[in-house]
Design an enzyme around this catalytic site. Structure first.
Site, short mmCIF file in Angstrom:
data_model
loop_
_atom_site.label_atom_id
_atom_site.label_comp_id
_atom_site.label_asym_id
_atom_site.label_seq_id
_atom_site.Cartn_x
_atom_site.Cartn_y
_atom_site.Cartn_z
N HIS A 183 -7.02 -3.13 5.57
CA HIS A 183 -6.36 -2.02 6.24
C HIS A 183 -7.24 -0.78 6.06
CE1 HIS A 183 -3.17 -0.05 8.26
NE2 HIS A 183 -2.60 0.52 7.21
N ASP A 240 5.74 4.65 5.17
CA ASP A 240 6.73 3.69 5.67
C ASP A 240 6.88 2.47 4.76
OD1 ASP A 240 4.07 3.14 6.57
OD2 ASP A 240 4.84 1.68 8.00
N HIS A 243 1.20 3.93 2.23
CA HIS A 243 1.63 4.68 3.40
C HIS A 243 3.14 4.88 3.32
CE1 HIS A 243 -2.12 3.76 6.09
NE2 HIS A 243 -2.26 4.85 5.36
N HIS A 279 0.85 -1.18 0.00
CA HIS A 279 0.00 0.00 0.00
C HIS A 279 0.89 1.24 0.00
CE1 HIS A 279 1.00 -0.65 4.21
NE2 HIS A 279 0.47 0.50 4.57
N HIS A 303 6.82 -5.92 11.31
CA HIS A 303 6.06 -4.67 11.37
C HIS A 303 5.64 -4.34 12.81
CE1 HIS A 303 3.10 -1.55 10.30
NE2 HIS A 303 3.76 -1.46 9.16
#
Length: 296
Positions: free
Chosen positions: A126, A53, A51, A49, A253
């Site tokens: 998510h 990070d 994001h 995805h 994670h």
């Protein structure tokens, strides 16, 4: 966030001279350098995805590849919006000596075949559009010399049939299934991060040799927080591993507040014994299972 003792989450798969990277957050190329690996041979980068990070390290990675005189095309795979996101990030890496090919995932799941790897992308749960990945190396059955000889197939055609080609001769047409045994078990790695548990994860991770799964929180009392932010606890990840009957689970994670993941592993292993806490540079070499083929 990257920490002094822990980089952001990513995974590298290497097979037959090819490399595949999943996610590329800040500092990913430094993590590669620490491992002694080079970004130049990376053929594919998959994104779970968008994001920061998980993708903010991409411009620097592209520039490093370019400075290493790479000319081979690079394939990027990711959720809808990949072209837009990569285009925006490339404003600081506009000129590259190689082509960047963006392939956006269509629908809840999609399969890609690249250089001998089968890459299955599947939607997870998510707070933004996010996908997990299963990377497989499939194996055909063993070449059956007796069958080839009984059919009168010349030796010069054997390797072509073994590689999946259909051969047409004046004596007839020969297909691979005529001389190959039953397909053998290959290798499979499933990678899932930034999601709540889903049945789709179980089905796609089923029988994986290695299941790498997010475990944002080790503290059992943080399950409510995991639900709120669409993440998982160690124990939820272990339950998925058990349901999917994988060989081995690596947790990854972690929350920045999680300092000593190993403290929680005894409780995790009560759910799934072959569970391990991930750490920078953790590596495994997967090998084929050789089975006895009887009567084939």
């Amino acid at each position: 966030m990257p920490l002094p003792y822990r980089w952001l989450t990513s995974m590298m798969v290497r097979y037959n001279g090819m490399s595949l990277l999943v996610d590329c957050g800040e500092g990913t190329q430094i993590a590669l350098k620490e491992k002694g690996w080079s970004p130049k041979p990376i053929d594919v980068i998959c994104f779970t995805h968008y994001h920061a990070d998980h993708i903010s390290g991409l411009p620097g990675m592209l520039l490093t590849m370019g400075n290493a005189e790479r000319t081979e095309p690079l394939t990027l795979i990711g959720p809808r919006g990949l072209n837009r996101v990569v285009g925006a990030l490339r404003c600081i890496a506009p000129e590259l000596p190689f082509e960047v090919i963006c392939q956006e995932i269509e629908g809840p799941e999609e399969t890609f075949f690249i250089n001998g790897m089968k890459i299955e992308a599947f939607k997870v749960n998510h707070n933004v559009l996010c996908y997990g990945y299963s990377v497989s190396i499939e194996r055909i059955g063993k070449f059956q010399v007796e069958k080839a000889q009984a059919l009168g197939i010349e030796k010069k055609y054997w390797s072509l049939l073994q590689k999946g080609s259909t051969i047409e001769t004046e004596n007839g047409t020969y297909t691979p299934d005529m001389v190959l045994g039953t397909p053998r078990k290959g290798l499979k790695v499933t990678y899932v991060t930034d999601t709540r548990p889903t049945e789709g994860i179980v089905s796609h991770a089923e029988n994986s040799d290695l299941f790498i799964c997010e475990g944002m929180y080790g503290e059992p009392e943080k399950k409510a927080k995991a639900k709120e932010y669409k993440h998982m606890t160690f124990y939820e990840a272990a339950t998925l591993a058990k349901k999917a009957q994988v060989k081995e689970l690596w947790l990854t994670h972690f929350s920045p507040s999680l300092i000593r993941a190993e403290e929680f592993m005894p409780a995790v292993r009560k759910i799934f014994p072959a569970a391990y806490a991930g750490k920078d540079g953790k590596t495994a070499e997967l090998v084929y299972e050789e089975t006895q083929e009887v009567g084939v």
